[in-house]
Design a protein around this motif. Structure first.
Motif, short mmCIF file in Angstrom:
data_model
loop_
_atom_site.label_atom_id
_atom_site.label_comp_id
_atom_site.label_asym_id
_atom_site.label_seq_id
_atom_site.Cartn_x
_atom_site.Cartn_y
_atom_site.Cartn_z
N ARG A 147 0.82 -1.23 0.00
CA ARG A 147 0.00 0.00 0.00
C ARG A 147 0.84 1.27 0.00
O ARG A 147 0.48 2.29 0.56
N THR A 148 1.99 1.17 -0.68
CA THR A 148 2.86 2.35 -0.79
C THR A 148 3.14 2.70 -2.25
O THR A 148 4.06 3.45 -2.54
N GLY A 149 2.33 2.12 -3.16
CA GLY A 149 2.59 2.34 -4.58
C GLY A 149 2.06 3.68 -5.07
O GLY A 149 1.21 4.30 -4.44
N LEU A 150 2.59 4.11 -6.22
CA LEU A 150 2.06 5.29 -6.90
C LEU A 150 1.24 4.80 -8.08
O LEU A 150 1.61 3.83 -8.73
N PHE A 161 1.93 13.92 -7.18
CA PHE A 161 2.87 12.90 -7.66
C PHE A 161 4.29 13.23 -7.20
O PHE A 161 4.99 12.39 -6.63
N SER A 162 4.72 14.48 -7.42
CA SER A 162 6.10 14.86 -7.10
C SER A 162 6.37 14.72 -5.61
O SER A 162 7.45 14.27 -5.20
N GLU A 163 5.39 15.10 -4.82
CA GLU A 163 5.56 15.01 -3.37
C GLU A 163 5.77 13.55 -2.93
O GLU A 163 6.70 13.23 -2.19
N LYS A 164 4.88 12.67 -3.43
CA LYS A 164 5.00 11.26 -3.07
C LYS A 164 6.28 10.66 -3.64
O LYS A 164 6.94 9.86 -2.99
N LEU A 165 6.61 11.07 -4.86
CA LEU A 165 7.79 10.50 -5.52
C LEU A 165 9.06 10.85 -4.75
O LEU A 165 9.94 9.99 -4.57
N ARG A 166 9.16 12.10 -4.30
CA ARG A 166 10.37 12.52 -3.58
C ARG A 166 10.62 11.59 -2.39
O ARG A 166 11.73 11.09 -2.20
N GLN A 167 9.57 11.32 -1.65
CA GLN A 167 9.67 10.45 -0.49
C GLN A 167 10.09 9.02 -0.89
O GLN A 167 10.93 8.40 -0.26
N LYS A 168 9.45 8.53 -1.97
CA LYS A 168 9.74 7.17 -2.42
C LYS A 168 11.18 7.03 -2.92
O LYS A 168 11.83 6.02 -2.69
N VAL A 169 11.66 8.06 -3.62
CA VAL A 169 13.03 7.99 -4.14
C VAL A 169 14.02 8.00 -2.98
O VAL A 169 14.97 7.19 -2.95
N GLU A 170 13.76 8.86 -1.99
CA GLU A 170 14.66 8.92 -0.82
C GLU A 170 14.72 7.55 -0.14
O GLU A 170 15.79 7.03 0.15
N GLU A 171 13.55 6.98 0.11
CA GLU A 171 13.46 5.69 0.80
C GLU A 171 14.17 4.59 0.00
O GLU A 171 14.95 3.81 0.54
N ASN A 172 13.91 4.55 -1.30
CA ASN A 172 14.49 3.49 -2.12
C ASN A 172 15.98 3.69 -2.34
O ASN A 172 16.71 2.71 -2.53
N ALA A 181 24.40 -0.12 -4.84
CA ALA A 181 24.01 0.36 -6.18
C ALA A 181 23.92 1.89 -6.21
O ALA A 181 23.83 2.53 -5.17
N GLN A 182 23.93 2.42 -7.40
CA GLN A 182 23.84 3.88 -7.61
C GLN A 182 22.48 4.42 -7.13
O GLN A 182 21.44 3.88 -7.50
N PRO A 183 22.48 5.50 -6.34
CA PRO A 183 21.20 6.13 -6.01
C PRO A 183 20.61 6.82 -7.26
O PRO A 183 21.33 7.11 -8.20
N LEU A 184 19.31 7.05 -7.22
CA LEU A 184 18.64 7.63 -8.39
C LEU A 184 18.29 9.10 -8.12
O LEU A 184 18.14 9.52 -6.97
N SER A 185 18.15 9.85 -9.22
CA SER A 185 17.87 11.28 -9.08
C SER A 185 16.37 11.54 -9.12
O SER A 185 15.70 11.21 -10.11
N PHE A 186 15.86 12.14 -8.04
CA PHE A 186 14.44 12.51 -8.01
C PHE A 186 14.10 13.41 -9.18
O PHE A 186 13.09 13.21 -9.86
N GLU A 187 14.95 14.43 -9.42
CA GLU A 187 14.64 15.42 -10.47
C GLU A 187 14.47 14.75 -11.84
O GLU A 187 13.53 15.06 -12.57
#
Ligand code: GDP
Ligand code: IMO
Ligand code: MG
Length: 426
Positions: A147-150, A161-172, A181-187
């Protein structure tokens, strides 16, 4: 035909795309209900070959409506690419008299961190890997279940979307770091996904309501299964499976159309067996694999990997007929056996002094299973030009009749080549 569910009754790549294309002629709407762009459905039209990944295979017929249902996990960037590639090849999507595409607003999104996690988890498993398509399918369905999907509906509201995505990218990124592994860029993700979201907006709809209204108007609907029965998360050879319900029940949950509205279930099988990726394949046989690969056949439509090949497994398909409630069986690739002098068919398994007439759930047992075969003399002739059942060599007809009898199914289609016209409807 009012509503038809079409499922793969083996390990995927049974030729569903080709049979969907044939059956689309008799339906108004084609719905994908599970999986994502791990699927590769091939349709050959004359000299042209199309491989569909997310878009239902019905898109190649004008005047049809194609629906990507709520049960599908959608990589929006990959979907835009697929639409563009089809349009570049003259297949209109969504306008200009071509087929129309609808995308469920409640379908979950596949994000780049799902793909990275898929890759990292596979690498970490080493020889115990599943052999996934690395399209991020497992991690995307994991987020859905957690229950954490977009979802597509989030993508339609850029700020949310951007708000939720920022949090998800940080967590992942923390998880990816733990894998080294390489971290991913939110932007970067945000920009590319919002761009894809803008392109997809005209297609987004409440597809559940759409389908119910269409059914009220007596439109006929074809549910396009992806993957195959033994890749089903509940009924397959777990953990060597995909992460969705690929079987007939998935058509209901993955589209919002209830069970009592379903009329017919068509199961698709190859006249032999293939599997791509790891996991048990009781009838695997290198001789038939070498022969098919030598003919340039049986390379994965999505990843290009050579598929593992074996003899037809009537034990597995009988089980698939039970799980899916298969009313009609479509047998494809009969022509793949045209040059085989002795053809085998598995009718039971033996392991530890026991005989199994159904596929065992314990993988340790399944891995030990030795197939019990019956043998057929090959027909050693070209079947690819046959126009009806009686055109087929007598030995080929005998093989098909035995296949239907042993699996307890009624055969309705025999396919003897990749093209539309190479289809015998019984
Ligand atoms: P799907 O995932 O179930 O749609 O199947 P794929 O498209 O991944 O793989 C099936 C392959 O078999 C494709 O290359 C098809 O073009 C091909 N195919 C389907 N039916 C037949 C057939 O009857 N004969 C031959 N020779 N090829 C077929
Ligand atoms: P279509 O619709 C064949 C297999 C993968 C792997 C396992 C899990 O073309 O029949 P995943 O990427 O889903 O997490 O991989 O499932 N697999 C398929 N094999 N045909 C497919 O789709 C498949 N989709 C996934 O090879 O073993
Ligand atoms: Mg395929």
């Amino acid at each position: 035909m009012a509503t038809t569910i079409l499922v793969g009754a083996q390990w995927g790549d049974e030729g569903k795309g080709k049979i969907i294309d044939v059956l689309t002629d008799r339906h108004d709407i084609v719905v994908r209900y599970a999986g994502g762009n791990n699927a590769g459905h091939t349709v050959e039209l004359g000299p042209e070959k199309f491989v569909l990944h997310l878009i239902p295979s019905g898109i190649l017929r004008r005047g049809k409506v194609c629906v990507i249902g709520n049960g599908v996990v959608v990589d929006p960037v990959a979907l835009v690419k697929e639409i563009d590639e089809l349009e570049d090849r003259g297949v209109a999507v969504g306008h200009g008299g071509g087929a129309k595409l609808l995308l469920s607003e409640t379908a979950h999104l596949v994000l780049p961190y799902h793909r990275s996690l898929d890759e990292q988890r596979e690498a970490a498993k080493g020889s115990g890997r599943i052999g996934t398509t690395k399209r991020g399918i497992g991690p995307a369905y994991s987020d859905k279940a957690a229950r954490t999907g977009l979802r597509v509906i989030d993508l339609m509201k850029p700020e949310r979307f951007s708000e939720k995505l920022r949090q998800k990218v940080e967590e992942n990124n923390e998880i990816l770091k733990a894998f080294g592994a390489q971290p991913l860029s939110f932007e970067e993700i945000n920009a590319s996904y919002l761009e894809a979201g803008k392109r997809l907006r005209p297609f987004v709809a409440n597809t559940v309501v759409y389908l119910h209204e269409a059914l009220k108007k007596r439109k006929s609907v074809l549910f396009e299964g992806a993957q195959g029965t033994f890749l089903d998360i509940d009924h397959g050879t777990y953990p060597y499976v995909t992460s969705s319900n690929t079987t007939a029940g998935g058509a209901c949950t993955g589209s919002g159309v209830p069970p009592h509205r379903m009329d017919t279930v068509v199961g698709v099988v190859k006249a032999y067996t293939t599997r791509v990726g790891e996991g048990p394949l009781p009838t695997e046989d290198n001789m038939i694999g070498d022969l098919l690969h030598g003919l340039g056949r049986e390379f994965g439509a999505t990843t290009g990997r050579p598929r593992r090949c074996g003899w037809f497994d009537a034990v597995a398909v009988r089980y698939a007929a039970m799980i899916n409630g298969i009313d009609q069986l479509a047998v494809t690739n009969l022509d793949g056996l045209d040059t085989v002098a002795k053809i085998k068919m598995c009718v039971a398994y033996k392991a530890g002094g026991r005989t199994y007439e159904t596929i065992p759930n314990d993988l340790d047992v399944l891995k030990q299973c030795q197939p019990v075969y019956i043998e057929f003399d090959g027909w050693l002739g070209d079947t690819s030009g046959a126009k009806d059942f009686d055109d087929l060599p007598k030995k080929a007809r005998g093989y098909l009749k035995k296949l239907a009898a042993l699996t307890g199914t009624k055969m309705s289609i025999v396919s003897i080549g990749p093209r539309r016209e190479q289809t015998i409807v019984l």
